[in-house]
Design a protein around this motif. Structure first.
Motif, short mmCIF file in Angstrom:
data_model
loop_
_atom_site.label_atom_id
_atom_site.label_comp_id
_atom_site.label_asym_id
_atom_site.label_seq_id
_atom_site.Cartn_x
_atom_site.Cartn_y
_atom_site.Cartn_z
N UNK A 241 0.95 -1.24 0.10
CA UNK A 241 -0.12 -0.15 0.23
C UNK A 241 0.73 1.27 0.00
N UNK A 242 1.97 1.31 0.59
CA UNK A 242 2.88 2.75 0.80
C UNK A 242 3.68 2.80 -0.35
N UNK B 264 1.01 3.90 -3.21
CA UNK B 264 0.48 5.24 -3.03
C UNK B 264 1.59 6.26 -3.53
N UNK B 265 2.88 5.80 -3.33
CA UNK B 265 4.02 6.72 -3.73
C UNK B 265 3.77 6.96 -5.45
N UNK C 272 1.35 6.31 -7.26
CA UNK C 272 0.00 7.08 -7.48
C UNK C 272 0.16 8.80 -7.46
#
Lengths: 326, 256
Positions: free
Chosen positions: A106-107, A110-111, A113
């Motif tokens: 997820x981390x 997210x970067x 994105x």
């Protein structure tokens, strides 16, 4: 048009690193997306992939596996790892980027994105339709599914654990390995792990990978009353997990917590002792293959949702069970 | 002096049954009530601790309609010094929109003389679980970010962030100003004192415009998963059920 999968590795025992179970689930999910090929980008592993990783990629129909050998990536830095994923995106020209719904997955997603200013859907469980792409994802701790549209040039999504069972591709491939070069800036490495402190052996650090978890809730009655649960976990070769109220009361550390704000587990057996089964706890244990509840309240949600139940006080049932097991 | 901004979200309390609104487009919290995400309660506790050690201040911020003032006042009651509400329909804002609105608010406040050494958020909201607002915010503010922090301490212009992994703890050191998203578990949120409650009632709530046009979250609908049919087999009562329980464990193949 292709799909790029962010894959993570894990080391089982003393063997060479292999793809994690979550990575194999995500590759399986990826083959259900529209596209003419599935590529993968390996993160969390500096250097060329092991033969085991390559064999798994071939089994899962991966066309190209993008890797980086940059030693600066050895210690985790989400934004730097995201640069590698981004290089994989440029190499593959993928329209879909997916990864496991793990903390790392997820981390890093997210970067990526953020780099592209595109939407990202976390914890997706299924594809509703392909054109335009609509997926369902878990919200409210998994109690509710949200249908969400992922349009645009690049769709980014993480896949919830156990959304699909890992299944090899019907069409294995000859995976090509492609090294990507990344130009890391100081900003990419500003938030990098400085040091890791490994927890002492003998604790429940293996909670998420345990095949048996003995869950303990408020019904245990105190911090000094875990003896029987610990003994049973040891007897069954498993781990102890606890409910949120147990950690809130300070009876056990947070890393043992199962639930929406703790670990999500999927053991073969979850033995829930003195746990009422609030939605937040259920979010963490619902993927267990078999659930057995031990509870004094025969109407507790954990009892009604379990496959088997014993109605009674865990402090009477567990010692008797240990005696039966010998 | 370390000043900290903490971003909190008003979310339906989902500890009981989850009910959707009649339109089926959001969770209805009218009966169960609303609360602050557990991760954010811990972020607030960390912020109050950091600011308290250096005579700094904690500002709490929420994006939403008038009713999210309830969560802002709850934050003031446990130690926040100031509260800001970004006036917006939260459901119309996707995670990228929320990050952009917070970034806009930070720029506006800092242009007015404020300076946030740290911005803390929950790792993910209890309702939408997006896992990305803090990271998007850090990109917009061009600040380093760590996700999943259990504890954060500040010394000599740097933040030390500790995060859990499956096998232990990872330690980060970030130059300030920085962003961190916090996970529940590293600290124990405090209860509000009577004086804190009194102060919270009197604290003015600053209202800012969002400063961005929301693009939305792509939501097309919600559905509550039906409860599984109860097919529980009761093995017995008390210690008398131990023999049958042991037999089931053997049948499941989990006894070594």
């Amino acid at each position: 048009m292709s799909v790029l999968v962010l894959v993570e590795t894990e080391v089982a025992g003393q063997g060479e690193p292999g793809l994690s179970v979550v990575a194999e689930e995500t590759l399986t999910f990826a083959r259900g997306l529209p596209g003419d090929a599935v590529d993968a980008v390996l993160v969390g592993h500096v250097g060329l992939p092991s033969e085991r990783v390559l064999a798994q990629c071939r089994e899962h129909g991966v066309r190209t596996l993008f890797v980086s050998t940059d030693a600066q990536l050895e210690r985790y830095a989400a934004r730097a790892w995201a640069r590698v994923v981004d290089a994989g995106l440029q190499g593959s020209g993928a329209a879909y980027l997916i990864g496991g719904g793990t903390p790392r997955g997820n981390e890093v997603l997210a970067h990526v994105a953020s780099f592209h200013d595109v939407p990202m859907a976390a914890n997706v469980v299924q594809i509703v339709q392909s054109d335009p792409l609509e997926v369902e994802r878990q919200v409210v701790g998994g109690a509710v599914l949200e249908r969400i549209g992922l349009g645009g040039e690049l769709a980014v999504a993480s896949v919830a654990g156990h959304a699909v069972a890992p299944v090899p591709s019907a069409e294995p491939t000859q995976t090509q390995v492609e090294q990507v070069a990344v130009q890391l800036t100081p900003a990419d490495l500003a938030a990098q792990v400085r040091r890791s402190e490994v927890r002492e052996a003998g604790d429940t650090s293996a909670l998420t990978g345990a095949s048996v978890v003995v869950g303990v809730g408020r019904g245990v009655g105190g911090a000094d009353r875990f003896t029987a649960a610990e003994a049973l976990a040891e007897r069954l070769g498993g781990a102890v997990g606890v409910s949120r109220v147990v950690t809130s009361l300070g009876w056990r550390p947070h890393h043992e917590q199962v639930g929406q704000t703790g670990s999500r587990i999927s053991p073969d057996l979850y033995l829930a002792c003195g746990i009422s089964g609030a939605i937040q706890h259920w979010a963490g244990c619902a993927s267990s293959r078999t659930i057995i509840a031990i509870n004094t309240d025969d109407e507790a949600p954990m009892v009604t949702k379990a496959q088997y139940a014993v109605i009674g006080d865990m402090h009477e049932v567990l010692p008797a069970l240990l005696e039966e097991l010998g | 002096m370390t000043d900290v901004l903490v971003c909190v979200k008003r979310v339906p309390d989902a500890s009981g049954e989850v009910v959707l609104t009649e339109a089926g487009d959001s969770v209805d919290g009218r009966y169960a009530g609303y609360t602050m995400s557990a991760h954010e309660e811990c972020a607030l506790e960390i912020a109050v601790g950091i600011a308290g050690e250096s005579d700094g201040e904690v500002t709490v911020l929420s994006l939403g309609e008038e009713d999210c003032v309830e969560q802002l006042r709850a934050a003031v009651a446990v130690g926040a010094h100031a509260a800001v509400r970004i006036d917006a329909l939260a459901d119309a804002f996707g995670p990228g929109d929320v990050a952009a609105a917070i970034a806009s608010a930070v720029r506006e406040k800092e242009a007015g003389g404020a300076s946030y050494d740290l911005v803390l958020l929950g790792n993910d909201a209890a309702d939408t679980g997006d896992h990305q607002v803090g990271i998007r915010l850090a990109h917009l503010l061009e600040r380093p970010v760590v996700a999943g922090a259990l504890t954060v301490t500040v010394a000599e212009g740097r933040a030390e962030v500790r995060a859990d992994t499956a096998t232990g703890t990872e330690v980060y050191e970030l130059p300030l100003p920085a962003v961190a998203t916090v996970l529940e578990g590293g600290v124990q949120p405090r209860y509000p004192s009577i004086s804190g409650r009194m102060r919270a009632k009197k604290t003015p709530i600053e209202v800012l415009e969002p400063g961005v046009e929301p693009r939305g979250n792509g939501r097309l609908g919600l559905r509550v998963l039906p409860p599984p049919d109860s097919q529980v087999e009761v093995l017995g009562q008390g210690e008398g059920a131990a023999a049958r329980l042991a037999q089931v464990l053997r049948e499941l193949g989990v006894v070594r």
